[in-house]
Design an enzyme around this catalytic site. Structure first.
Site, PDB file in Angstrom:
ATOM      1  N   TRP A 190      14.078  -0.593 -31.951  1.00  0.00           N
ATOM      2  CA  TRP A 190      14.029   0.807 -31.570  1.00  0.00           C
ATOM      3  C   TRP A 190      13.914   0.932 -30.054  1.00  0.00           C
ATOM      4  CZ3 TRP A 190      10.710   3.867 -35.703  1.00  0.00           C
ATOM      5  CH2 TRP A 190      11.256   3.637 -36.975  1.00  0.00           C
ATOM      6  N   SER A 246      22.302   4.850 -32.683  1.00  0.00           N
ATOM      7  CA  SER A 246      20.979   5.476 -32.765  1.00  0.00           C
ATOM      8  C   SER A 246      20.369   5.757 -31.395  1.00  0.00           C
ATOM      9  CB  SER A 246      20.031   4.575 -33.569  1.00  0.00           C
ATOM     10  OG  SER A 246      20.534   4.361 -34.875  1.00  0.00           O
ATOM     11  N   THR A 247      20.752   4.985 -30.374  1.00  0.00           N
ATOM     12  CA  THR A 247      20.227   5.231 -29.031  1.00  0.00           C
ATOM     13  C   THR A 247      20.535   6.646 -28.569  1.00  0.00           C
ATOM     14  OG1 THR A 247      20.470   2.892 -28.449  1.00  0.00           O
ATOM     15  CG2 THR A 247      20.291   4.454 -26.626  1.00  0.00           C
ATOM     16  N   GLU A 249      -2.748 -33.395 -52.849  1.00  0.00           N
ATOM     17  CA  GLU A 249      -1.629 -32.512 -53.149  1.00  0.00           C
ATOM     18  C   GLU A 249      -0.738 -33.282 -54.112  1.00  0.00           C
ATOM     19  OE1 GLU A 249       0.314 -31.371 -49.539  1.00  0.00           O
ATOM     20  OE2 GLU A 249      -1.312 -30.038 -48.903  1.00  0.00           O
ATOM     21  N   ASP A 258       3.837 -26.107 -37.337  1.00  0.00           N
ATOM     22  CA  ASP A 258       2.661 -26.889 -37.698  1.00  0.00           C
ATOM     23  C   ASP A 258       2.860 -27.310 -39.148  1.00  0.00           C
ATOM     24  OD1 ASP A 258      -0.129 -27.721 -36.938  1.00  0.00           O
ATOM     25  OD2 ASP A 258      -0.609 -26.498 -38.697  1.00  0.00           O
ATOM     26  N   HIS A 292      16.232   9.348 -40.718  1.00  0.00           N
ATOM     27  CA  HIS A 292      15.008   9.914 -40.130  1.00  0.00           C
ATOM     28  C   HIS A 292      15.379  11.321 -39.666  1.00  0.00           C
ATOM     29  CE1 HIS A 292      11.866  10.946 -37.367  1.00  0.00           C
ATOM     30  NE2 HIS A 292      12.556  10.637 -36.284  1.00  0.00           N
ATOM     31  N   ILE A 333      20.911   0.570 -26.409  1.00  0.00           N
ATOM     32  CA  ILE A 333      19.880   0.098 -25.490  1.00  0.00           C
ATOM     33  C   ILE A 333      19.715  -1.414 -25.551  1.00  0.00           C
ATOM     34  CG2 ILE A 333      18.008   0.516 -27.142  1.00  0.00           C
ATOM     35  CD1 ILE A 333      17.902   0.823 -23.285  1.00  0.00           C
ATOM     36  N   VAL A 334      19.853  -2.009 -26.750  1.00  0.00           N
ATOM     37  CA  VAL A 334      19.639  -3.451 -26.870  1.00  0.00           C
ATOM     38  C   VAL A 334      20.805  -4.229 -26.270  1.00  0.00           C
ATOM     39  CG1 VAL A 334      19.208  -5.346 -28.456  1.00  0.00           C
ATOM     40  CG2 VAL A 334      18.207  -3.122 -28.908  1.00  0.00           C
ATOM     41  N   HIS A 369      20.678   9.491 -30.164  1.00  0.00           N
ATOM     42  CA  HIS A 369      19.905  10.622 -30.719  1.00  0.00           C
ATOM     43  C   HIS A 369      18.418  10.319 -30.831  1.00  0.00           C
ATOM     44  CE1 HIS A 369      19.159   8.753 -34.644  1.00  0.00           C
ATOM     45  NE2 HIS A 369      20.428   8.409 -34.702  1.00  0.00           N
ATOM     46  N   TYR A 400       0.238 -35.425 -40.232  1.00  0.00           N
ATOM     47  CA  TYR A 400       0.095 -34.032 -39.817  1.00  0.00           C
ATOM     48  C   TYR A 400       0.514 -33.942 -38.353  1.00  0.00           C
ATOM     49  CZ  TYR A 400      -2.186 -29.965 -37.772  1.00  0.00           C
ATOM     50  OH  TYR A 400      -2.438 -28.824 -37.066  1.00  0.00           O
ATOM     51  N   TYR A 445       5.888  14.016 -36.113  1.00  0.00           N
ATOM     52  CA  TYR A 445       5.567  14.074 -34.692  1.00  0.00           C
ATOM     53  C   TYR A 445       6.172  15.338 -34.101  1.00  0.00           C
ATOM     54  CZ  TYR A 445      10.339  12.292 -33.888  1.00  0.00           C
ATOM     55  OH  TYR A 445      11.699  12.131 -33.877  1.00  0.00           O
TER      56      TYR A 445
END
Length: 833
Positions: A356, A48-49, A646, A546, A224, A17-18, A51, A533, A255
């Site tokens: 996923w 994995s897609t 510091e 930052d 899984h 899928i990715v 199943h 800063y 589930y």
């Protein structure tokens, strides 16, 4: 024999899928000559897609994961492969009912429809569920299922139709050619493809492909388990795939979801089963597919009993049986987030892994945007593939954290919950000394950071009545009133903070100034001895980093940034330096101590210091001073709103400096202070913003209240956008809120922890003109002002000081008041000077 093109603009490895989503979005962004390679057959190459259970719950505590899931759902709907079924998380325990209230509150923050149900309410939606087993449920009506294989096919075909993509299946990648620390080609069983971009989208095989290029990905395959039971008589007349809500039996880690005429049952409660990538069978060796491994029934039997308890008539039907059962392989990372972006080791080597089904298309879009030099539509800095330090990519660590996380998949996980596996590893040079003082450590980037000190327990008596105790167990978990006592002691006298987890990056060379100047908002052409800063921006003017930058010499600068973003900041800076400048990570060479408070000057003045240089007194400057024969870089800067420094010292000499300061400080009331003070209580009282909380790519300097009187003449990334933002004014304003009453319905004081929705006085959600909801970005005690403090971006019409608002927490609404956009403690800043 399959032929491969001689050259490609990008080679995408993996047609799940990715990978399919990525090539689709690359095509939309104008890429051409893209090649998609997979060793398996299409449309289901065996990853994995193929199943996956394919359901999507929209609720997430992580804003990033929620937005990736939302984006993916919208893409699935546009493709016509999404079926809305609704979903319910059921509770068997009172603790889970409380957790469901928290989840529904989070859902309100993100704008997700949700409702708390009684057992009878659950039964009405799921008639085959035994309501006597549960106490209630959380109903999410927008839950649905997708056809991920069809979605992948449609996206792949769209890229082909655009003339952007060549698809090569049945071809295995055997190597990735690298020279000069840059990708040059992909070697396959059908030939070599020259390219400047290789994208690893192959899920559980991703670490294996990364190793071919000399890179490491912090990912492991893990099992899984799931089964399919059928035929189910109740489902016999179902039109389509699903007609009843999906049930998450979260207290048992399971589930249950209808899949046509069957009931699919999946578990995250069995023992963690790690499968190394090299032990995954090939398509030829696998009985079903490489990622559908043989089922180990003994691991699943206890979960099957619990499923029968919840749905006895349906799953206990003698006419139904287990028709499909697998140990399905999925991908996990140490922190549970995907891996998105360019690797730190090899230029042109990208990853889109550990995603996923529910966030796959969103991840594909985000990486396509990154590869195209754009800021992703969704802020994915938490998923940066380069975020992990080398210690966190070690195979043993990745597997240990995946194993620990697996059984927490449906767990009640506290926002501050700490991992336990393989600790401690990265410890400060001061670790033995802080341990003697009873340091309670939190982990950041594998660093052990003292959060508070048990040795300060006597301070509880001194500050009794001012400690803002938290009687509710949830808010007192991973917290101690000692934090607030340390805070007050620092405000009264002084505190010593171990900050050695700071990432310290030295940038040197003839092009150092020009390189950093092109990134920083602040002027860096300053005299040697100045501390600046500054923010780093995205091209769109959002926050990219930052940090502080010290000018050590004409051609040498020191960048200091947070531990959690150290690796991503280092890569961003290094990638934008000219050829005559270099970046060195010197974090492990230095220890950092913070000495702050009204008596800090007395403490440092009491220490024997030699040489001609005295400690700097002017804010924003530094000097090298000598203390007890050690050269220390003393920087006059503060993140706690108090006078002090510091102090940077070579790591091997840190113990001596601590001992000298500790001995000198005792007559002046010096206490050890933890990160609970530094990063939360003191920061919030001063209204200081934190990257990843208040400072994110979707907000800008104007909205965050960080504009400067003038904009420097030199160009920098995001300057044009920043100038436009200054002219347009803010759509939202970052404000501090004070909690007016903590009393809950049962009278117990409750205190927000972050992420809660901010509401108008009538209880409606606040959403600014750009569609961004208001939620609590940071929360914590303000012991010096006696108020629980919150920070949030508010639509400008609600941001007036004194304005009354509401914050929802655990299903109840609490009154808050807008304090303003600055400090609630010492607003003039006189204590720092």
């Amino acid at each position: 024999m399959t032929e491969v093109p001689a050259r490609a603009s990008a080679v995408v490895i993996g047609a799940g899928i990715v990978g399919n989503s990525l090539v689709h979005h690359l095509a939309l962004l104008g890429w051409r000559d893209v090649v998609l390679v997979d060793k398996g057959p299409l449309p289901n190459p065996g990853g994995s897609t193929g199943h996956a259970s394919n359901f999507i719950f929209p609720i997430e505590y992580s804003k990033m994961m929620f937005e990736l899931t939302r984006d993916s759902t919208e893409q699935y709907k546009e493709l016509g492969v999404f079926t809305e079924s609704g979903g319910i998380e059921v509770a068997r325990t009172p603790e889970r009912m409380t957790e469901l209230r928290r989840r529904l509150t989070q859902a309100k923050a993100w704008g997700i429809p949700a409702e708390l149900l009684t057992p009878e309410g659950v039964r009405k939606l799921v008639p085959y569920l035994d309501e006597s087993v549960i106490l209630g449920g959380g109903y999410f009506p927008t839950v649905g299922v997708v056809d991920s294989l069809r979605a992948g096919t449609l996206m792949r075909e769209r890229a082909q139709a655009a003339g952007a993509l060549t698809v090569v299946s049945g071809v295995e990648v055997m190597g990735v050619a690298v020279s000069g620390e840059r990708v040059r080609a992909v070697v396959t069983t059908a030939g070599e493809i020259a390219t400047d971009n290789v994208v690893i989208c192959c899920g559980v095989w991703s670490p294996r492909i990364a190793r071919m290029a000399g890179a490491r990905l912090a990912l492991t395959p893990i099992v899984h388990q799931m089964i399919s039971v059928g035929p189910i008589a109740l489902f016999a007349g179902t039109k389509g795939e699903i007609s009843y809500p999906i049930v998450r039996d979260v207290d048992t880690g399971m589930y249950e979801r209808q899949h046509g005429g069957d009931m699919e049952v999946g578990s995250y409660a069995h023992r963690p089963i790690i499968v190394p990538p090299d032990l995954i069978p090939s398509n030829e060796e696998a009985a079903l597919s490489p990622t559908e491994m043989p089922f180990t029934a003994a691991d699943f039997d206890p979960q099957l009993e619990q499923a029968l308890e919840l749905m006895p008539e349906l799953l206990g039907d003698e006419k139904a049986g287990i028709r499909y059962a697998i140990n399905g392989l999925i991908s996990m990372t140490p922190d549970g987030h995907p891996l998105l972006g360019e690797t730190s080791e090899v230029a042109g080597l990208w990853a889109a892994a550990a995603s996923w089904i529910k966030e796959g298309p969103g991840c594909g879009r985000a990486l396509a945007e990154l590869m195209s030099g754009k800021t992703p539509t969704v802020d994915v800095h938490e998923a940066d593939a380069a975020r992990f330090y080398p210690a966190s990519t070690a195979t043993g660590f990745v597997r240990a954290r995946a194993a620990e996380s697996f059984n927490k998949m449906y767990g009640i996980v506290h926002p501050a919950e700490q991992y336990e596996s393989l600790r401690p590893l990265r410890v400060s040079p001061l670790h033995s000394r802080t341990a003697e003082l009873g340091a309670v450590c939190y982990e950041t980037a594998r660093w052990e950071r003292p959060h508070w000190y048990a040795s300060n327990e006597p301070l509880l008596d001194r500050y009794a009545g001012r400690l803002m105790e938290r009687p509710a167990e949830w808010e007192s978990r991973w917290w101690s009133p000692i934090i607030n006592a340390e805070h007050l002691a620092m405000r009264d006298a002084c505190g010593l903070v171990d900050l050695s987890a700071f990432a310290v990056l030295d940038v040197a060379g003839p092009g150092a100034l020009a390189g950093l100047q092109s990134l920083a908002v602040a002027q860096l052409d300053v005299p040697v001895g100045r501390v600046v800063y500054t923010s780093l921006l995205t091209p769109e003017g959002g926050f990219r980093a930052d940090l502080t930058i010290m000018r050590l010499a004409e051609r040498q600068f020191r960048v200091v940034t947070g531990a959690s973003t150290g690796m991503t900041d280092a890569k961003w800076i290094a990638d934008h330096l000219p050829g005559d400048a270099r970046l060195s990570d010197v974090t492990s060479a230095w220890a950092t101590l913070g000495l702050w408070g009204p008596r800090a000057g007395d403490v440092l003045g009491s220490v024997q210091w030699d040489g001609d240089e005295s400690p700097p007194r002017t804010f924003g400057t530094f000097a090298f001073i000598e203390i007890g024969g050690t050269v220390v870089l003393a920087s006059r800067i503060s993140y706690v709103g108090e006078f002090g420094w510091e102090l940077y010292v070579p790591a091997e000499q840190a113990g001596q400096l601590w001992d000298l300061l500790w001995a000198a400080g005792q007559p002046h009331g010096l206490v050890p202070a933890g990160i609970g003070v530094y990063a939360t209580t003191a920061r919030l009282e001063k209204g200081y913003r934190a990257y990843g909380a208040e400072l994110t790519p979707e907000y800008n300097l104007v909205e965050a209240g960080l504009t400067r009187p003038r904009v420097k003449p030199q160009d920098f990334i995001g300057k044009a956008a920043y100038l436009a933002q200054r002219e347009a004014g803010p759509a939202a304003v970052l404000c501090t809120l004070t909690l007016d009453s903590a009393a809950s319905a049962d009278g117990t004081p409750r205190y927000m922890l972050g992420g809660e929705p901010v509401l108008a006085p009538d209880g409606s959600r606040l959403v600014d003109a750009l569609g961004r909801p208001s939620y609590v970005t940071s929360a914590g005690s303000g012991p010096s002002v006696g108020k629980h403090l919150l920070m949030a971006y508010l639509p400008h019409q609600f941001a007036a000081p004194g304005a009354p608002l509401l914050v929802e927490y655990m299903g109840e609404q609490y009154p808050v008041t807008v304090a303003g956009s600055g400090a609630v403690f010492d607003p003039s800043g006189s204590r720092m000077r």
